[in-house]
Design a protein around this motif. Structure first.
Motif, PDB file in Angstrom:
ATOM      1  N   ARG A  37       0.583  -1.449  -0.034  1.00  0.00           N
ATOM      2  CA  ARG A  37      -0.338  -0.152   0.405  1.00  0.00           C
ATOM      3  C   ARG A  37       0.906   1.071   0.166  1.00  0.00           C
ATOM      4  NH1 ARG A  37      -5.862   0.390   1.891  1.00  0.00           N
ATOM      5  NH2 ARG A  37      -5.444   2.705   2.109  1.00  0.00           N
ATOM      6  N   LEU A  38       1.965   0.974   0.691  1.00  0.00           N
ATOM      7  CA  LEU A  38       3.030   2.485   0.767  1.00  0.00           C
ATOM      8  C   LEU A  38       3.755   2.401  -0.596  1.00  0.00           C
ATOM      9  CD1 LEU A  38       3.596   2.365   4.475  1.00  0.00           C
ATOM     10  CD2 LEU A  38       2.322   3.443   3.746  1.00  0.00           C
ATOM     11  N   ASP A  39       4.083   1.509  -1.064  1.00  0.00           N
ATOM     12  CA  ASP A  39       4.905   1.368  -2.635  1.00  0.00           C
ATOM     13  C   ASP A  39       3.724   2.249  -3.622  1.00  0.00           C
ATOM     14  OD1 ASP A  39       7.486   0.184  -3.096  1.00  0.00           O
ATOM     15  OD2 ASP A  39       6.587  -1.284  -3.641  1.00  0.00           O
ATOM     16  N   SER A  40       4.310   3.065  -4.812  1.00  0.00           N
ATOM     17  CA  SER A  40       4.594   3.379  -5.617  1.00  0.00           C
ATOM     18  C   SER A  40       3.327   2.606  -6.424  1.00  0.00           C
ATOM     19  CB  SER A  40       5.418   4.444  -6.205  1.00  0.00           C
ATOM     20  OG  SER A  40       6.346   3.645  -6.726  1.00  0.00           O
ATOM     21  N   TYR A  41       2.547   3.478  -6.767  1.00  0.00           N
ATOM     22  CA  TYR A  41       2.042   2.690  -8.171  1.00  0.00           C
ATOM     23  C   TYR A  41       2.183   2.510  -9.301  1.00  0.00           C
ATOM     24  CZ  TYR A  41      -1.641   0.165 -10.702  1.00  0.00           C
ATOM     25  OH  TYR A  41      -2.668  -0.945 -11.597  1.00  0.00           O
ATOM     26  N   PRO A  47       7.051  -0.963  -9.210  1.00  0.00           N
ATOM     27  CA  PRO A  47       8.159   0.198  -9.343  1.00  0.00           C
ATOM     28  C   PRO A  47       9.947   0.020  -9.716  1.00  0.00           C
ATOM     29  CG  PRO A  47       7.275  -0.253  -7.239  1.00  0.00           C
ATOM     30  CD  PRO A  47       6.299  -1.413  -8.351  1.00  0.00           C
ATOM     31  N   THR A  48       9.546   1.023 -10.949  1.00  0.00           N
ATOM     32  CA  THR A  48      11.275   0.803 -11.095  1.00  0.00           C
ATOM     33  C   THR A  48      12.230   1.892 -10.350  1.00  0.00           C
ATOM     34  OG1 THR A  48      10.697   3.253 -12.634  1.00  0.00           O
ATOM     35  CG2 THR A  48      10.887   0.179 -13.644  1.00  0.00           C
ATOM     36  N   PRO A  49      13.245   1.530  -9.786  1.00  0.00           N
ATOM     37  CA  PRO A  49      13.527   2.273  -8.436  1.00  0.00           C
ATOM     38  C   PRO A  49      14.810   3.645  -9.058  1.00  0.00           C
ATOM     39  CG  PRO A  49      15.444   0.345 -10.065  1.00  0.00           C
ATOM     40  CD  PRO A  49      14.320   0.308 -10.219  1.00  0.00           C
ATOM     41  N   GLN A  50      14.162   4.521  -8.429  1.00  0.00           N
ATOM     42  CA  GLN A  50      14.811   6.211  -8.757  1.00  0.00           C
ATOM     43  C   GLN A  50      16.305   5.976  -9.065  1.00  0.00           C
ATOM     44  OE1 GLN A  50      13.063   8.597 -10.622  1.00  0.00           O
ATOM     45  NE2 GLN A  50      11.470   6.831 -11.035  1.00  0.00           N
ATOM     46  N   PRO A  51      17.319   6.932  -9.862  1.00  0.00           N
ATOM     47  CA  PRO A  51      18.535   6.993  -9.432  1.00  0.00           C
ATOM     48  C   PRO A  51      18.192   8.414  -8.448  1.00  0.00           C
ATOM     49  CG  PRO A  51      18.128   7.372 -11.463  1.00  0.00           C
ATOM     50  CD  PRO A  51      17.032   7.233 -11.358  1.00  0.00           C
ATOM     51  N   VAL A  52      19.582   8.378  -7.401  1.00  0.00           N
ATOM     52  CA  VAL A  52      19.765   9.030  -6.601  1.00  0.00           C
ATOM     53  C   VAL A  52      19.803  10.225  -7.168  1.00  0.00           C
ATOM     54  CG1 VAL A  52      21.486  10.100  -5.438  1.00  0.00           C
ATOM     55  CG2 VAL A  52      21.766   7.989  -5.813  1.00  0.00           C
TER      56      VAL A  52
END
Length: 119
Positions: A37-41, A47-52
């Motif tokens: 539920r707390l993860d992005s949809y 979800p793909t990881p976002q770079p720093v």
């Protein structure tokens, strides 16, 4: 202050509606939270990881946003002209034709350069 009373009342009513909606949703809503539920949809995929640094976006996104702003501002300038059209008569018509031709030239330039193509 008397003519602004309805506007003030509407602002207070809107603020009360917002505060009430947030309060009721916090009280009535479910309290069970989990990782899913707390993860992005992202459209049903993982979800793909976002770079720093936040990642890089193609310039095409920014160009599209700028084009939207330019043509949105054109519409904003058309509303007062339409309201005061009778008072300006021929002068207002000529000025608006010049304005629209200028914007149309910019639109044709962007179209010709492929700025409206979404690959």
């Amino acid at each position: 202050m008397h003519p602004y009373t309805p506007i003030l009342a509407l602002g207070v009513l809107a603020a009360l509606f917002v505060a009430g909606s947030i309060t009721v949703s916090a009280l009535v809503g479910p309290k069970r939270y989990n990782r899913a539920r707390l993860d992005s949809y992202e459209c049903g995929i993982e979800p793909t990881p976002q770079p720093v640094g936040g990642g890089r976006f193609p310039v095409k996104y920014y160009i599209t946003a700028m084009l939207f702003i330019v043509f949105d501002i054109e519409i904003i300038f058309l509303y007062p002209w339409a309201v005061a059209f009778d008072q300006m008569a021929l002068f207002g018509l000529i000025e608006m034709v010049i304005f629209i031709v200028t914007v149309f030239v910019a639109y044709a330039y962007v179209w010709r350069r492929g700025g409206l193509e979404w690959d």
